[in-house]
Design a protein around this motif. Structure first.
Motif, short mmCIF file in Angstrom:
data_model
loop_
_atom_site.label_atom_id
_atom_site.label_comp_id
_atom_site.label_asym_id
_atom_site.label_seq_id
_atom_site.Cartn_x
_atom_site.Cartn_y
_atom_site.Cartn_z
N SER A 9 0.81 -1.23 0.00
CA SER A 9 0.00 0.00 0.00
C SER A 9 0.84 1.27 0.00
O SER A 9 0.34 2.33 -0.38
N SER A 10 2.10 1.18 0.41
CA SER A 10 2.97 2.36 0.42
C SER A 10 3.40 2.76 -0.98
O SER A 10 3.89 3.88 -1.20
N MET A 11 3.24 1.87 -1.95
CA MET A 11 3.71 2.11 -3.31
C MET A 11 2.60 2.71 -4.18
O MET A 11 1.42 2.52 -3.92
N MET A 12 3.03 3.41 -5.21
CA MET A 12 2.12 3.93 -6.23
C MET A 12 2.47 3.29 -7.56
O MET A 12 3.65 3.03 -7.84
N VAL A 13 1.45 3.03 -8.36
CA VAL A 13 1.62 2.38 -9.66
C VAL A 13 1.12 3.32 -10.75
O VAL A 13 0.00 3.84 -10.67
N PHE A 14 1.95 3.53 -11.77
CA PHE A 14 1.57 4.35 -12.92
C PHE A 14 1.79 3.51 -14.17
O PHE A 14 2.88 3.00 -14.40
N GLY A 15 0.72 3.36 -14.96
CA GLY A 15 0.81 2.47 -16.11
C GLY A 15 0.10 2.98 -17.33
O GLY A 15 -0.62 3.99 -17.30
N MET A 23 -6.83 0.05 -21.13
CA MET A 23 -6.35 0.73 -22.34
C MET A 23 -6.89 0.02 -23.57
O MET A 23 -6.80 -1.20 -23.68
N ASN A 24 -7.46 0.80 -24.49
CA ASN A 24 -7.97 0.26 -25.74
C ASN A 24 -6.99 0.50 -26.88
O ASN A 24 -6.18 1.43 -26.85
N ASP A 25 -7.11 -0.33 -27.90
CA ASP A 25 -6.37 -0.14 -29.15
C ASP A 25 -4.88 0.04 -28.91
O ASP A 25 -4.27 1.02 -29.32
N THR A 26 -4.30 -0.93 -28.27
CA THR A 26 -2.88 -0.86 -27.99
C THR A 26 -2.25 -2.22 -28.22
O THR A 26 -2.92 -3.25 -28.17
N ARG A 27 -0.97 -2.21 -28.47
CA ARG A 27 -0.26 -3.47 -28.70
C ARG A 27 0.49 -3.94 -27.46
O ARG A 27 1.08 -5.02 -27.48
N ASP A 28 0.46 -3.13 -26.39
CA ASP A 28 1.25 -3.48 -25.22
C ASP A 28 0.86 -2.55 -24.08
O ASP A 28 0.21 -1.51 -24.28
N VAL A 29 1.25 -2.91 -22.86
CA VAL A 29 1.14 -2.03 -21.70
C VAL A 29 2.38 -2.24 -20.83
O VAL A 29 2.99 -3.31 -20.85
N ALA A 30 2.74 -1.21 -20.09
CA ALA A 30 3.86 -1.27 -19.15
C ALA A 30 3.50 -0.43 -17.94
O ALA A 30 2.57 0.38 -17.98
N PHE A 31 4.25 -0.59 -16.85
CA PHE A 31 3.97 0.21 -15.65
C PHE A 31 5.22 0.39 -14.83
O PHE A 31 6.24 -0.30 -15.01
N THR A 32 5.15 1.33 -13.91
CA THR A 32 6.20 1.56 -12.94
C THR A 32 5.58 1.58 -11.56
O THR A 32 4.41 1.95 -11.40
N ALA A 33 6.34 1.17 -10.54
CA ALA A 33 5.84 1.12 -9.17
C ALA A 33 6.94 1.55 -8.21
O ALA A 33 8.09 1.13 -8.34
N SER A 34 6.57 2.39 -7.23
CA SER A 34 7.53 2.84 -6.23
C SER A 34 6.79 3.60 -5.14
O SER A 34 5.68 4.11 -5.35
N SER A 35 7.42 3.70 -3.99
CA SER A 35 6.89 4.53 -2.91
C SER A 35 7.53 5.91 -2.89
O SER A 35 7.16 6.75 -2.06
N VAL A 36 8.46 6.19 -3.81
CA VAL A 36 9.26 7.41 -3.71
C VAL A 36 8.88 8.47 -4.74
O VAL A 36 9.55 9.49 -4.85
N PHE A 37 7.80 8.28 -5.46
CA PHE A 37 7.49 9.17 -6.57
C PHE A 37 6.83 10.47 -6.12
O PHE A 37 5.83 10.47 -5.41
N ALA A 38 7.39 11.59 -6.60
CA ALA A 38 6.64 12.83 -6.72
C ALA A 38 5.87 12.75 -8.04
O ALA A 38 6.27 12.04 -8.97
N TRP A 39 4.76 13.53 -8.12
CA TRP A 39 3.85 13.33 -9.26
C TRP A 39 3.23 14.66 -9.64
O TRP A 39 2.70 15.38 -8.78
N ASP A 40 3.34 15.03 -10.92
CA ASP A 40 2.63 16.22 -11.41
C ASP A 40 2.00 15.93 -12.76
O ASP A 40 2.29 14.91 -13.40
N ALA A 41 1.10 16.82 -13.19
CA ALA A 41 0.34 16.55 -14.42
C ALA A 41 -0.21 17.84 -15.00
O ALA A 41 -0.28 18.88 -14.32
N ALA A 42 -0.60 17.79 -16.27
CA ALA A 42 -1.24 18.91 -16.96
C ALA A 42 -2.04 18.39 -18.14
O ALA A 42 -1.79 17.29 -18.65
N ARG A 43 -3.00 19.21 -18.57
CA ARG A 43 -3.86 18.83 -19.69
C ARG A 43 -3.09 18.87 -21.00
O ARG A 43 -2.26 19.76 -21.24
N ILE A 44 -3.38 17.92 -21.88
CA ILE A 44 -2.91 17.92 -23.26
C ILE A 44 -4.09 18.31 -24.15
O ILE A 44 -5.16 17.72 -24.07
#
Length: 665
Positions: free
Chosen positions: A247-253, A309-330
């Protein structure tokens, strides 16, 4: 590089070998390497036209493609002696081909880490042994009656053959394949996936993490090339995947996070919602908050992150408890939007480093979408971790210590792979020049465009990045007799030439095609049509060649032959400046010769005694019948010099003969 339109008003092309000899003017006779019939010979396409692939370079009326949809449940165990990943997947495989299939082939890329893998030996040197590869716990198949039965299987290096209890019908027949597996997560060796330590804890970049369907296509049937680290060729489909971590980890995929209410705090959900409407970067988990237990929705135990995820040939992810995280609209065409996100350890923060990652990512996706094809997925993620410089659909892995122009360039390049080969499904294992070269081509324009050229130009060579000319930098590569041609199988290209050819020469070829041969007005619509026609499909080199000729309106045999099927070199020269028929009252004849096998359109700049000059655009056909062509300058102007390719837009190997000065002028 610059493109100039052909001026019919100012150009007259004529053969002048005999005229030059009669006038006794100084002229080079070194034409032994140029034969018009060879340079302009028809180009033999690598593959024929048929019902599946049309003469215009788009999918034919009978084109088909199989589909692989996945539901995957995986658990990351970081506490074992060496972290491990275990999982179970159900693949719904649809056979749209006209053929009945009695076997299925899957790719087991983790097996490249085994001691006896072909990848180990193909490298030509001993390599460290990391793992036992995929350990298969169960292989079962459901042919459509709702019951899974054990299926015989054979593992051969990085491939697995599954024998079906009965043939799978073509033209829409479907089955379900269930595979359970586990493996030890390798360290940094290999570069494709990895785990490693940041200052505050480990980061796990997980790719090639589940058995994946091999491609069955109209070219080879089952394409079972072993994985020798030359990347991938995969079927398209839809993915649901679940990753269970402490639970301490975050997953981004790859794809959309389906259950944010279960794995994010309320505050993070609010910040994420704000980021979806913000052109400015929004901090969702700040570096200062990384060590705060309150940034996780529960203490102890595990959490399961669900992505789709739709219409894709693959997926990948990263996992860690140490991530800072930011975002913006595309911002995408037609009012659509996506989300740019960056995750990174605290040591990567800062305005000169990963503090601008989301800005770079957002701009690249917006620019590629505007120029070429709209980004189709809900999220684009940039990860700072141990697996530096690697791309997957919707997510890219870059370096913890990247900053400034290096971070911008690698971010633009890796997310650019979202177009090639993630949208346009090139076979990277056989044609690396297509995915790497096409992507390098589009990211050179992103470097020119970003923030008024803040990090431009980027031409994928150290010389050019330092302000030099990329066409000069490529000359030693073109003249190297050991260099492979672009139409080489990727696995045969040694490291010395891998980047130079697959990235640099391929990208420069597209810039020549766009800016010197077709011009943007013809190239851009043809290139966009090719991308749209083959989005989420499997084009081959011949499809690209045909598409650019058909839509671009040009027979490009001379270019495909010279640049792709051979490593021919260019040597254009101004051979003479002389009066027409020996009489200055008739005007002046400027003669340009082709002294080597490659021909390209070129600018001829003629300078006059009054200080003015005139540019003439000489098409490649200037040398289609003869080794020389001439431009006539009308009487009344005194020519003092002439230079072919004055702006160094072409990879001319001998520039000493490009400029001809009239004696005494």
């Amino acid at each position: 590089m610059r493109y100039n339109r052909i001026s019919r008003r100012s150009l007259r092309v004529a053969a002048c070998v005999s005229a030059c000899a009669a006038l006794g003017v100084a002229s080079s006779s070194a034409f032994a390497d140029y034969n018009p019939r060879e340079s302009f010979a028809p180009f033999a396409m690598p593959a024929p036209v048929n019902a599946y692939r049309s003469a215009s370079g788009v999918p034919g009326p009978a084109y088909w493609q199989n589909e692989a949809d996945y539901e995957i449940h995986a658990s990351l165990d970081p506490e074992t002696k060496g972290p491990s990943l275990s999982g179970s997947e159900v693949i719904t495989y649809t056979n749209n081909s006209p053929d009945r299939l009695d076997v299925l082939w899957l790719q087991l890329d983790q097996n490249m880490y085994k001691a006896n893998s072909r990848s180990t030996f193909a490298g030509g040197r001993s390599r460290p042994v990391s793992t036992d590869g995929f350990v298969l716990d169960k292989v079962e198949v459901d042919m459509g009656d709702g019951h899974f039965v054990a299926a015989p299987f054979l593992v051969s290096d990085t491939r697995m053959r599954v024998t079906l209890p009965e043939q799978l019908k073509g033209k829409g027949g479907a089955l379900k394949l269930r595979v359970a597996w586990h493996f030890a997560i390798p360290g940094k060796w290999g570069g494709r996936m990895a785990w490693g330590q940041s200052k505050k804890g480990p980061i796990y970049d997980l790719a090639q993490w589940y058995p994946r369907m091999a491609v069955y296509d109209d070219v080879r049937g089952w394409d079972t090339a072993p994985y020798l680290a030359q990347e991938f060729y995969l079927e398209y489909g839809n993915f649901d995947y679940y990753v269970t971590v402490p639970s301490s980890m975050m997953v981004f995929g790859s794809g959309d996070l389906v259950n944010p209410q279960e794995v994010l705090t309320k505050r993070q959900q609010e910040r994420l919602a704000k980021a979806r409407t913000s052109d400015a970067t929004v901090m969702i988990r700040s570096p200062e908050e990384v060590s705060d237990p309150a940034t996780r929705p529960k203490k102890g135990g595990t959490l399961t992150w669900h992505y789709h995820m739709n219409d894709t040939r693959d997926v990948a992810f990263t996992a860690s408890s140490v991530f800072a995280w930011d975002a913006a609209r595309i911002n995408l065409p037609e009012g659509k939007t996506s989300l740019a996100m960056s995750v990174y350890p605290v040591e990567s923060q800062g305005k000169e480093a990963w503090g601008r990652s989301t800005e770079y990512l957002k701009n690249a996706v917006e620019n590629f979408s505007k120029r070429w094809f709209a980004y189709p997925w809900p999220v684009a993620i940039n990860v700072a971790g141990p697996a530096s410089g690697m791309e997957y659909p919707g997510i890219v892995f870059d370096g913890i210590n990247d900053k400034g122009k290096e971070l911008f360039w690698i971010t633009a390049h890796e997310i650019g792979h979202g177009w090639f080969p993630m949208i346009v499904g090139f076979d990277e294992r056989r044609d690396a020049w297509m995915d790497e070269g096409f992507n390098t081509f589009i990211d050179t324009y992103e470097s020119d465009d970003f923030n008024h050229g803040e990090y431009g130009p980027k031409r994928d060579s150290e010389y050019a990045e330092g302000g030099g000319n990329p066409v000069d930098e490529i000359l030693p590569i073109l003249q190297d007799p050991q260099a492979p041609i672009l139409l080489s199988r990727s696995d045969t290209v040694i490291e010395k030439y891998r980047h130079a050819m697959s990235y640099f020469k391929s990208a420069l070829g597209l810039r020549l095609l766009r800016e010197q041969i077709l011009g943007p007005d013809r190239f851009d619509p043809a290139f966009r049509r090719f991308i749209k026609a083959w989005a989420f499909k499997h084009p081959k080199p011949s499809d690209f060649f045909r598409a650019m000729e058909s839509e671009g309106g040009e027979d490009l045999s001379y270019f495909w032959n010279g640049w792709y099927a051979h490593n021919w070199t260019l040597d254009l020269a101004v051979d003479s400046i002389a009066p027409v028929d020996g009489d200055p009252a008739k005007g002046t004849l400027v003669t340009v010769g082709s002294h080597d096998k490659l021909v390209l359109p070129a600018t001829l700049r003629v300078r006059f005694a009054d200080g003015s000059h005139e540019d003439f655009q000489m098409p490649a056909e200037s040398w289609i019948r003869n080794t020389t062509s001439s431009v006539t300058i009308a009487p009344g102007k005194t020519v003092v010099s002439a230079e072919i390719d004055p702006d160094h837009a072409l990879p001319d190997t001998t520039r000493a003969n490009n400029l001809f000065k009239v004696a005494g002028r």
